[in-house]
Enzyme design. Structure first.
Site, PDB file in Angstrom:
ATOM      1  N   GLY A 135      -3.057  30.526  37.168  1.00 50.17           N
ATOM      2  CA  GLY A 135      -4.110  29.529  36.967  1.00 50.17           C
ATOM      3  C   GLY A 135      -5.381  29.910  37.706  1.00 50.17           C
ATOM      4  N   SER A 166      -8.108  31.168  36.407  1.00 47.70           N
ATOM      5  CA  SER A 166      -9.290  31.248  35.553  1.00 47.70           C
ATOM      6  C   SER A 166     -10.295  30.124  35.819  1.00 47.70           C
ATOM      7  CB  SER A 166      -8.873  31.219  34.077  1.00 47.70           C
ATOM      8  OG  SER A 166      -8.005  30.130  33.838  1.00 47.70           O
ATOM      9  N   GLY A 207     -11.130  26.294  38.447  1.00 47.02           N
ATOM     10  CA  GLY A 207     -10.767  25.362  39.520  1.00 47.02           C
ATOM     11  C   GLY A 207     -10.291  26.008  40.803  1.00 47.02           C
ATOM     12  N   TYR A 221       4.429  14.921  33.766  1.00 43.21           N
ATOM     13  CA  TYR A 221       3.752  15.716  34.800  1.00 43.21           C
ATOM     14  C   TYR A 221       4.518  15.614  36.125  1.00 43.21           C
ATOM     15  CZ  TYR A 221      -0.045  17.242  37.940  1.00 43.21           C
ATOM     16  OH  TYR A 221      -0.804  17.883  38.894  1.00 43.21           O
TER      17      TYR A 221
HETATM   18  N1  LIG Z   1      -7.102  18.363  40.081  1.00 43.15           N
HETATM   19  C1  LIG Z   1      -6.357  17.549  40.815  1.00 43.15           C
HETATM   20  O1  LIG Z   1      -6.779  16.457  41.229  1.00 43.15           O
HETATM   21  C2  LIG Z   1      -4.952  17.950  41.186  1.00 43.15           C
HETATM   22  C3  LIG Z   1      -4.191  17.083  41.961  1.00 43.15           C
HETATM   23  C4  LIG Z   1      -2.911  17.467  42.330  1.00 43.15           C
HETATM   24  C5  LIG Z   1      -2.411  18.690  41.941  1.00 43.15           C
HETATM   25  N2  LIG Z   1      -3.178  19.520  41.164  1.00 43.15           N
HETATM   26  C6  LIG Z   1      -2.618  20.805  40.775  1.00 43.15           C
HETATM   27  O2  LIG Z   1      -3.493  21.826  41.219  1.00 43.15           O
HETATM   28  C7  LIG Z   1      -3.331  22.990  40.394  1.00 43.15           C
HETATM   29  C8  LIG Z   1      -4.700  23.544  40.000  1.00 43.15           C
HETATM   30  O3  LIG Z   1      -5.334  22.639  39.141  1.00 43.15           O
HETATM   31  P1  LIG Z   1      -6.921  22.479  39.020  1.00 43.15           P
HETATM   32  O4  LIG Z   1      -7.231  21.105  39.480  1.00 43.15           O
HETATM   33  O5  LIG Z   1      -7.617  23.639  39.632  1.00 43.15           O
HETATM   34  O6  LIG Z   1      -7.050  22.450  37.428  1.00 43.15           O
HETATM   35  P2  LIG Z   1      -7.716  23.433  36.351  1.00 43.15           P
HETATM   36  O7  LIG Z   1      -9.095  23.769  36.752  1.00 43.15           O
HETATM   37  O8  LIG Z   1      -7.482  22.772  35.049  1.00 43.15           O
HETATM   38  O9  LIG Z   1      -6.821  24.753  36.445  1.00 43.15           O
HETATM   39  C9  LIG Z   1      -5.558  24.853  35.868  1.00 43.15           C
HETATM   40  C10 LIG Z   1      -5.246  26.326  35.703  1.00 43.15           C
HETATM   41  O10 LIG Z   1      -3.948  26.453  35.096  1.00 43.15           O
HETATM   42  C11 LIG Z   1      -4.034  27.380  34.021  1.00 43.15           C
HETATM   43  N3  LIG Z   1      -3.058  27.068  32.980  1.00 43.15           N
HETATM   44  C12 LIG Z   1      -2.940  25.899  32.287  1.00 43.15           C
HETATM   45  N4  LIG Z   1      -1.976  26.028  31.352  1.00 43.15           N
HETATM   46  C13 LIG Z   1      -1.468  27.296  31.459  1.00 43.15           C
HETATM   47  C14 LIG Z   1      -0.464  28.024  30.772  1.00 43.15           C
HETATM   48  N5  LIG Z   1       0.219  27.486  29.762  1.00 43.15           N
HETATM   49  N6  LIG Z   1      -0.218  29.299  31.148  1.00 43.15           N
HETATM   50  C15 LIG Z   1      -0.912  29.873  32.156  1.00 43.15           C
HETATM   51  N7  LIG Z   1      -1.874  29.233  32.851  1.00 43.15           N
HETATM   52  C16 LIG Z   1      -2.161  27.965  32.500  1.00 43.15           C
HETATM   53  C17 LIG Z   1      -5.470  27.238  33.503  1.00 43.15           C
HETATM   54  O11 LIG Z   1      -5.917  28.436  32.881  1.00 43.15           O
HETATM   55  P3  LIG Z   1      -6.008  28.698  31.287  1.00 43.15           P
HETATM   56  O12 LIG Z   1      -6.458  27.428  30.654  1.00 43.15           O
HETATM   57  O13 LIG Z   1      -6.987  29.826  31.212  1.00 43.15           O
HETATM   58  O14 LIG Z   1      -4.628  29.121  30.910  1.00 43.15           O
HETATM   59  C18 LIG Z   1      -6.244  27.031  34.797  1.00 43.15           C
HETATM   60  O15 LIG Z   1      -6.614  28.260  35.357  1.00 43.15           O
HETATM   61  C19 LIG Z   1      -2.457  22.537  39.221  1.00 43.15           C
HETATM   62  O16 LIG Z   1      -1.128  22.939  39.433  1.00 43.15           O
HETATM   63  C20 LIG Z   1      -2.517  21.024  39.288  1.00 43.15           C
HETATM   64  O17 LIG Z   1      -1.381  20.409  38.720  1.00 43.15           O
HETATM   65  C21 LIG Z   1      -4.443  19.172  40.774  1.00 43.15           C
END
Ligand SMILES: NC(=O)c1ccc[n+]([C@@H]2O[C@H](COP(=O)([O-])OP(=O)(O)OC[C@H]3O[C@@H](n4cnc5c(N)ncnc54)[C@H](OP(=O)(O)O)[C@@H]3O)[C@@H](O)[C@H]2O)c1
Length: 320
Positions: free
Chosen positions: A47, A49, A51, A193
């Site tokens: 992930g 790419s 965030g 989730y």
């Molecule tokens: N944002 C929040 O408030 C929050 C809170 C708690 C936990 N988290 C966790 O933090 C982590 C990072 O999330 P973020 O907030 O930075 O979100 P984000 O910007 O949406 O990043 C998610 C990443 O996961 C990759 N991804 C999604 N589906 C995929 C797949 N099928 N195969 C491979 N890669 C995949 C996406 O890349 P592609 O689309 O290029 O594949 C992207 O790089 C996640 O695990 C999320 O559950 C986030």
């Protein structure tokens, strides 16, 4: 004299920063310390790419790590890798869809072939979904996607890379779970989730006890709100949260100090109260949920998903 808009914004930012420092998980700001932990090491970040994953890749590369960036959007990964390389860092990009088990196995093989192994594995890729259980019943393919990216994909990747991590001695696995796992009762409409994140977290905590003797540490970060595209909805974006760059410093703390778990400090109280008052709180949450319904963002995501499903099952020109 009325305060200017910029002044109010700066004050708001200062206050948010203070709240996050007091209530959020610790951050590593000592970059020399991070360097001592990651310099010359192979760090695979899923992930990467967008965030938090992207910001972590840039920070760890700046501290001397060789970063392997994985996600589906290859063009974006190439861009980030090129930018890291341009400033003297070392980065490689890999396209992989964690939902596809064969692709995950092939990706792991390629990494082992090209780099010999992985020292630090960061399970950061994730997909969230807020949807009622009744609507979920109409979209079973979304359930499979949630399971793949949040549970089976990371599990499969860990299994494929673990032997190389055992050889590396002093390897580290960092998993990004969610603060939602600390909540009792569990949040409504987040069932897939939360369940997938909980499943992978439980699996990883179990194997952590087995691999500790091989020098492999496991850290779980129960992340709070990160201001990424994942939570770009209007009301959530107004609540205090870490920017991806700030969140990367939380991962840096994990990499340099290797705690077993990290979570927002404020959650400890919520967690205890949630357990004690689970039953009455459950009634209140259930009542509020029945009054609240879908958010604009989840409604829009559902409509988009249904439209795509219709287009896929009724291709133009088939007359079906
Ligand atoms: N944002 C929040 O408030 C929050 C809170 C708690 C936990 N988290 C966790 O933090 C982590 C990072 O999330 P973020 O907030 O930075 O979100 P984000 O910007 O949406 O990043 C998610 C990443 O996961 C990759 N991804 C999604 N589906 C995929 C797949 N099928 N195969 C491979 N890669 C995949 C996406 O890349 P592609 O689309 O290029 O594949 C992207 O790089 C996640 O695990 C999320 O559950 C986030």
């Amino acid at each position: 004299m009325p305060l200017s808009k910029e002044y109010i914004l700066a004050l708001k930012e200062l206050a948010t920063g203070a709240v996050l420092r007091a209530m959020g998980p610790p951050m590593e700001n000592d970059l020399e310390r991070l360097r001592r932990s990651v310099e010359g090491r192979i760090v695979l970040i899923t992930g990467a790419s967008f965030g938090q994953g992207e910001a972590t890749a840039r920070l760890f590369a700046a501290a001397g790590a060789t970063v392997l960036l994985a996600a589906r959007t290859k063009a974006r990964l190439d861009e980030i890798a090129a930018e890291i390389t341009a400033v003297g860092g070392s980065a490689f990009s890999y396209s992989v869809d964690l939902i596809d088990v064969d692709a995950v196995d092939a990706f792991a093989r390629q990494v082992l072939q090209e780099h010999g192994g992985v020292d630090i594995l960061v399970h950061n890729a994730g997909k969230s979904l807020r949807r009622s259980v009744y609507r979920s019943a109409e979209r079973l393919r979304d359930m499979d996607a949630m399971v793949g990216v949040n549970f089976t994909g990371p599990m499969r990747l860990t299994l494929a890379l673990l032997p190389s991590m055992k050889v590396s001695r002093g390897a580290h696995i960092i998993n990004i779970a969610t603060a939602g796992l600390w909540m009792a009762p569990v949040a409504p409409r987040w069932s897939f989730y939360i369940a997938c994140k909980a499943g992978f977290d439980t699996w990883l905590r179990s194997i952590a006890l087995e691999v500790r003797g091989d020098g492999i540490d496991v850290t779980t970060i129960y992340a709070g709100h990160i201001k990424s595209r994942m939570v770009a909805t209007r009301w959530v974006s107004r609540t205090p949260g870490h920017t991806p760059e700030q969140a990367a410093h939380i991962l840096a703390y994990a990499a340099s100090r290797r705690p077993r778990a990290m979570a927002p400090r404020s959650l400890s109280v919520v967690r205890v109260l949630g357990v004690i008052f689970e039953a009455p709180l459950g009634h209140v949450i259930s009542y509020l949920d029945s009054r609240g319904g879908e958010t604009t963002a989840s409604e829009a995501a559902y409509v988009r998903a249904m439209a795509k499903e219709f287009a896929d099952t009724h291709p133009i020109g088939t007359g079906s």
